[in-house]
Design a protein around this motif. Sequence first.
Motif, short mmCIF file in Angstrom:
data_model
loop_
_atom_site.label_atom_id
_atom_site.label_comp_id
_atom_site.label_asym_id
_atom_site.label_seq_id
_atom_site.Cartn_x
_atom_site.Cartn_y
_atom_site.Cartn_z
N GLN A 82 102.41 31.61 62.05
CA GLN A 82 101.85 31.66 63.40
C GLN A 82 102.94 31.94 64.43
OE1 GLN A 82 99.71 28.03 64.08
NE2 GLN A 82 97.73 28.97 63.60
N ALA A 83 104.08 31.31 64.27
CA ALA A 83 105.18 31.51 65.20
C ALA A 83 105.73 32.94 65.07
CB ALA A 83 106.29 30.50 64.96
N GLU A 84 105.72 33.43 63.84
CA GLU A 84 106.24 34.76 63.56
C GLU A 84 105.40 35.85 64.25
OE1 GLU A 84 106.44 36.84 59.42
OE2 GLU A 84 107.86 35.16 59.45
N ASN A 85 104.12 35.78 64.07
CA ASN A 85 103.23 36.75 64.71
C ASN A 85 101.91 36.07 65.06
OD1 ASN A 85 102.43 36.42 62.10
ND2 ASN A 85 102.20 38.57 61.62
N ALA A 86 101.50 36.29 66.28
CA ALA A 86 100.32 35.60 66.79
C ALA A 86 99.04 36.41 66.55
CB ALA A 86 100.49 35.33 68.28
N LYS A 87 99.06 37.31 65.57
CA LYS A 87 97.86 38.11 65.31
C LYS A 87 96.94 37.36 64.37
CE LYS A 87 99.78 40.60 61.37
NZ LYS A 87 98.84 40.51 60.31
N LYS A 88 95.69 37.80 64.34
CA LYS A 88 94.72 37.19 63.46
C LYS A 88 94.95 37.66 62.03
CE LYS A 88 91.05 36.27 66.69
NZ LYS A 88 89.63 36.31 66.91
N LEU A 89 94.51 36.86 61.08
CA LEU A 89 94.66 37.19 59.68
C LEU A 89 93.74 38.35 59.31
CD1 LEU A 89 94.63 33.62 58.07
CD2 LEU A 89 96.61 35.09 58.44
N THR A 90 94.19 39.18 58.38
CA THR A 90 93.34 40.25 57.88
C THR A 90 92.33 39.66 56.90
OG1 THR A 90 94.76 40.74 56.00
CG2 THR A 90 95.25 41.89 58.07
N ALA A 91 91.35 40.44 56.53
CA ALA A 91 90.33 39.97 55.60
C ALA A 91 90.95 39.64 54.24
CB ALA A 91 89.24 41.03 55.43
N ASP A 92 91.91 40.44 53.81
CA ASP A 92 92.57 40.17 52.52
C ASP A 92 93.37 38.88 52.56
OD1 ASP A 92 91.53 42.47 51.39
OD2 ASP A 92 93.30 43.69 51.87
N GLU A 93 94.05 38.61 53.67
CA GLU A 93 94.84 37.38 53.80
C GLU A 93 93.92 36.16 53.81
OE1 GLU A 93 98.71 38.88 56.37
OE2 GLU A 93 96.85 38.39 57.43
N ARG A 94 92.79 36.26 54.56
CA ARG A 94 91.83 35.16 54.59
C ARG A 94 91.25 34.91 53.21
NH1 ARG A 94 89.56 37.64 59.03
NH2 ARG A 94 87.67 38.02 57.86
N PHE A 95 90.95 36.01 52.49
CA PHE A 95 90.42 35.90 51.13
C PHE A 95 91.42 35.21 50.21
CE2 PHE A 95 90.21 37.64 46.81
CZ PHE A 95 88.95 37.19 46.43
N ALA A 96 92.68 35.59 50.30
CA ALA A 96 93.71 34.99 49.44
C ALA A 96 93.87 33.50 49.72
CB ALA A 96 95.04 35.72 49.64
N ILE A 97 93.85 33.13 50.99
CA ILE A 97 93.98 31.72 51.36
C ILE A 97 92.79 30.92 50.85
CG2 ILE A 97 93.96 30.13 53.33
CD1 ILE A 97 95.65 32.25 54.83
N LYS A 98 91.58 31.44 51.09
CA LYS A 98 90.36 30.75 50.66
C LYS A 98 90.32 30.65 49.13
CE LYS A 98 86.30 29.03 51.73
NZ LYS A 98 86.14 27.80 52.47
N ASN A 99 90.71 31.73 48.45
CA ASN A 99 90.72 31.76 46.99
C ASN A 99 91.69 30.69 46.44
OD1 ASN A 99 89.84 32.76 44.52
ND2 ASN A 99 91.55 34.21 44.40
N GLN A 100 92.87 30.61 47.03
CA GLN A 100 93.86 29.61 46.61
C GLN A 100 93.34 28.19 46.84
OE1 GLN A 100 96.83 30.03 44.99
NE2 GLN A 100 96.80 27.81 44.85
N MET A 101 92.69 27.98 47.97
CA MET A 101 92.15 26.66 48.29
C MET A 101 91.09 26.26 47.27
SD MET A 101 90.59 25.33 51.91
CE MET A 101 89.07 26.25 51.79
N LEU A 102 90.21 27.19 46.91
CA LEU A 102 89.17 26.89 45.93
C LEU A 102 89.77 26.63 44.54
CD1 LEU A 102 86.42 29.39 47.07
CD2 LEU A 102 86.38 26.91 47.30
N ASP A 103 90.81 27.39 44.18
CA ASP A 103 91.50 27.16 42.91
C ASP A 103 92.10 25.75 42.88
OD1 ASP A 103 90.88 29.66 41.92
OD2 ASP A 103 92.82 30.55 42.45
N ASP A 104 92.69 25.33 43.99
CA ASP A 104 93.27 23.99 44.08
C ASP A 104 92.18 22.92 43.94
OD1 ASP A 104 95.76 25.11 44.43
OD2 ASP A 104 95.79 24.83 46.62
#
Length: 154
Positions: A82-104
Amino acid sequence: MKKVLIAVVLLLGIAGNAQEKMEGRRNLRENPLTKEQRQELHLKKMTLDLDLSTAQQKEIRTVLNEQSNKREVTLANRKEKQAENAKKLTADERFAIKNQMLDDQIAMKARMKKILSNEQFKKWETMKENKTDRMHDRLAMHKKRKASKTNTNK
């Protein structure tokens, strides 16, 4: 006159009580519990609710510790991005985060299934669902309150 006096006394009592609650919440925010304290309280609550044996407590303590460490790393990475870049996440980044969370979550469920008995596991899942429901209710209430504030400000 008597009714007015009773009303004033009641209002003062209610206002004083509300102020005490706000001070208590502020104190919690200013003096948060340490990671170890939170884990210990969580483990004790689970022990009370699920009637865990000492062996189960030891195993769950390690699971909670690993989970907490992983959460800290994830939060640190998120803040860094967030500090690095204040842009919104792309669809692929959101998918990867959500996928990792569900795997956990799947891995956590499998570990708990190994540690707990069938009855304890069912109760643990019910507790988890109730907690999720309460969280969603609070989020909906917060969004509703926020929307009403924006409507009144216009």
